[in-house]
Design an enzyme around this catalytic site. Structure first.
Site, short mmCIF file in Angstrom:
data_model
loop_
_atom_site.label_atom_id
_atom_site.label_comp_id
_atom_site.label_asym_id
_atom_site.label_seq_id
_atom_site.Cartn_x
_atom_site.Cartn_y
_atom_site.Cartn_z
CG ASP A 45 -2.17 0.83 1.00
OD1 ASP A 45 -3.26 0.24 0.87
OD2 ASP A 45 -2.06 2.08 0.94
N GLY A 278 -35.97 -2.75 6.12
CA GLY A 278 -35.40 -1.93 7.17
C GLY A 278 -35.16 -0.52 6.70
CB CYS A 285 -19.96 -2.76 -1.89
SG CYS A 285 -18.35 -3.00 -1.14
CE LYS A 355 -21.59 -6.19 6.58
NZ LYS A 355 -21.59 -7.25 5.58
C1 UGA Z 1 -21.65 -6.51 -0.33
C2 UGA Z 1 -22.01 -7.87 -0.95
O1 UGA Z 1 -22.95 -8.55 -0.14
C3 UGA Z 1 -20.76 -8.72 -1.11
O2 UGA Z 1 -21.07 -9.95 -1.75
C4 UGA Z 1 -19.75 -7.95 -1.97
O3 UGA Z 1 -18.55 -8.69 -2.15
C5 UGA Z 1 -19.44 -6.61 -1.29
O4 UGA Z 1 -20.66 -5.86 -1.13
C6 UGA Z 1 -18.48 -5.88 -2.17
O5 UGA Z 1 -18.89 -5.38 -3.22
O6 UGA Z 1 -17.28 -5.87 -1.89
P1 UGA Z 1 -21.15 -5.64 2.16
O7 UGA Z 1 -21.05 -4.28 1.57
O8 UGA Z 1 -20.12 -6.09 3.13
O9 UGA Z 1 -21.15 -6.75 0.98
O10 UGA Z 1 -22.54 -5.68 2.90
P2 UGA Z 1 -23.88 -6.57 2.83
O11 UGA Z 1 -23.84 -7.62 3.85
O12 UGA Z 1 -24.18 -6.96 1.44
O13 UGA Z 1 -24.94 -5.48 3.30
C7 UGA Z 1 -25.15 -4.30 2.52
C8 UGA Z 1 -26.24 -3.47 3.11
O14 UGA Z 1 -27.50 -4.08 2.88
C9 UGA Z 1 -26.16 -3.23 4.61
O15 UGA Z 1 -26.45 -1.88 4.87
C10 UGA Z 1 -27.21 -4.16 5.18
O16 UGA Z 1 -27.73 -3.73 6.41
C11 UGA Z 1 -28.26 -4.09 4.07
N1 UGA Z 1 -29.18 -5.24 4.02
C12 UGA Z 1 -28.71 -6.49 3.80
C13 UGA Z 1 -30.54 -5.02 4.18
O17 UGA Z 1 -31.01 -3.88 4.37
N2 UGA Z 1 -31.40 -6.08 4.11
C14 UGA Z 1 -30.95 -7.34 3.88
O18 UGA Z 1 -31.79 -8.26 3.81
C15 UGA Z 1 -29.57 -7.56 3.74
#
Ligand code: UGA
Length: 464
Positions: A45, A278, A285, A355
């Site tokens: 980095d 929610g 992402c 989250k």
């Molecule tokens: C997301 C994807 O899930 C990964 O597969 C991907 O690799 C990653 O982006 C990336 O592009 O690097 P992440 O950003 O860590 O992962 O978070 P998520 O777990 O996907 O949650 C995203 C958002 O959706 C959070 O704010 C969460 O609270 C919300 N969420 C998730 C909901 O509001 N409802 C749900 O049912 C699930």
């Protein structure tokens, strides 16, 4: 979690030496996990403080289990961190580009300047044929441009090739997603590169075999590999906005979106994941990726087919004002043209990260709603198990406290926004003793409304 080093065949296979350029969340997790899989790894980095932290065994962000794995693999001697690009160029056979691709300021498209800087810098220092593999999330077509950059900047005649291999790791589950992914996707432009990518991923497949699991591998072309990632994130975002739209309808019609999601999720064609209604999706992402995909589709002349993604984004953003209105309703304040006036209302605000189980507050819906409540003149007292420092830097106008008890003391309304375990397990009676008024907005839809009401709470969920 089983130790990835239980892998018995570790010494029997060809293991290319690997570098990860960009030690943010993605690159650092990959570097640590690939050392755990038995590869010799170097993490690079330009940020000296970050590299010093990793090199001394400290993970500068919150990710469960990662600090332990970092220490273990530093000790093994397989893992090193550096700011010296020459050392990286000399060391590795395969270089993964893991730098950030944030949204461009004021535009929906992705900013590829970090990709350009890292690829050009690396290329200039190479002295043998290597494989450069993109892992960052990018607009389709980036890989061909990266190959052009390499051809222009690497010493002539080396024949350096570019491949692509998207990642799908979720923050808070990142180690698992790297060591035990649900699929591997990569693209190579030659037999040589394809073999190297097989060798690079062999450790993951061998671990799966030991654990009697299978990991599907999809080998494809560069453009498809790039698209797979954004397609997956767009689909997940669409699912969430779909269920949030159903939440609005459920609220209007007196239905319960939690039961609804459960009921449709039993249909395996739909599935029960990513259907939690929610306050909307956030993070580094999903929001930026749907905007970048839509922008790229417009550039390629197929923007019309992706207009629905703009609506997915709009549904998501509207959650925030909707949630503020729900809080206002709970405390009996009506909303004027500029929203409600919440002066004199003390809000116990539980959660600031995008989250649970992360300290990441990028595009956090919880933090955005807290700021809107503050803008409506509420006295917002925020508590979050891991995200306080980051949230404080981003939103200094809010009050922050170090314990849940301080946040809820004397509150007129409790907003439980991020489903950290500490919040999901709250006891309505014990909490009721600490607040001024028993009113709760369950932004996580994690509580049983009847149970809370039976303890004298005015309960409001999302879409129920
Ligand atoms: C997301 C994807 O899930 C990964 O597969 C991907 O690799 C990653 O982006 C990336 O592009 O690097 P992440 O950003 O860590 O992962 O978070 P998520 O777990 O996907 O949650 C995203 C958002 O959706 C959070 O704010 C969460 O609270 C919300 N969420 C998730 C909901 O509001 N409802 C749900 O049912 C699930």
């Amino acid at each position: 979690m089983a130790n990835a080093n239980q892998n018995p065949s570790q010494n029997t296979t060809t293991r290319p030496r690997i570098s990860f350029l960009g030690c943010g969340y993605l690159g650092a997790t990959y570097a640590i996990c690939f050392a755990e899989l038995g590869y010799e790894v170097i993490g690079y980095d330009v940020d000296t403080a970050k590299i010093e932290a990793f090199a001394s065994g400290t993970v500068p962000f919150h990710e469960p289990g990662l600090p332990e794995l970092l220490k273990k693999n530093l000790e093994s001697g397989r893992l090193r961190f550096t700011t010296d690009v020459q050392a990286v160029a000399d060391f590795a056979d395969v270089h993964f580009i893991c730098v950030g691709t944030p949204q461009r300021k004021g535009e929906p498209g992705a900013d590829l300047s970090y990709i350009e800087a890292s690829v050009v810098d690396l290329s200039r220092h190479l002295s043998r044929k290597v494989l450069i593999v993109g892992k960052s999330t990018v607009p389709v077509g980036t890989a061909s441009w990266v190959q052009e950059l390499v051809d222009r900047h690497a010493p002539e005649g080396l024949g350096v090739e570019v491949g692509w291999s998207p990642e799908f790791l979720q923050e808070s589950n990142a180690m698992h997603d790297v060591l035990r992914p649900n699929r591997i996707v990569y693209a190579a432009q030659s037999e040589w590169a394809s073999q190297l990518l097989k060798d690079v991923h062999r450790g993951i497949l061998e671990l799966a075999a030991v654990e009697d699991r299978e990991v599907p591998v999809v080998e494809t072309d560069l453009a498809t590999a790039e698209l797979v990632k954004v397609a997956a994130n767009a689909f997940l975002s669409t699912k969430i906005s779909f269920i949030n739209a159903m939440a609005d309808l459920s609220e209007a019609a007196g239905a319960d979106v939690v039961d609804l999601a459960k009921a449709i999720g039993y249909d395996q064609r739909i599935g029960n994941k990513f259907l939690r209604a929610g306050i909307g999706f956030g993070g580094g992402c999903l929001p930026k990726d749907i905007r970048a995909l839509s922008a790229r589709a417009r550039e390629l002349g197929v923007g019309e087919s992706f207009r629905f993604l703009d609506e997915v984004d709009a549904v998501n953003t509207r959650r925030r004002t909707h949630t503020v209105r729900s809080v206002a309703n709970l405390v009996g304040r009506t909303s004027g043209p500029n929203g409600p006036d919440l002066s004199g209302v003390r809000v116990a605000y539980l959660g600031a990260t995008f989250k649970p189980d992360t300290d990441d507050i990028r595009d956090s819906p919880a933090l955005a709603v807290a700021r809107k409540l503050r803008a409506a003149r509420a006295d917002v007292v925020v508590y979050d198990p891991e995200g306080l420092e980051n949230a404080k830097a981003e939103a200094p106008e809010l009050s922050f406290v170090k314990t849940l008890a301080e946040a809820v003391a004397g509150a007129d309304v409790v907003c439980a926004m991020v489903p950290w375990e500490e919040f999901r397990t709250l006891d309505p009676e014990a909490l009721g003793q600490q607040v001024a008024e028993r009113r709760i907005l369950d932004g996580m839809n994690a509580f049983d409304p009847e149970r809370w009401r039976s303890h004298g709470w005015t309960y409001q969920g999302i879409g129920r």
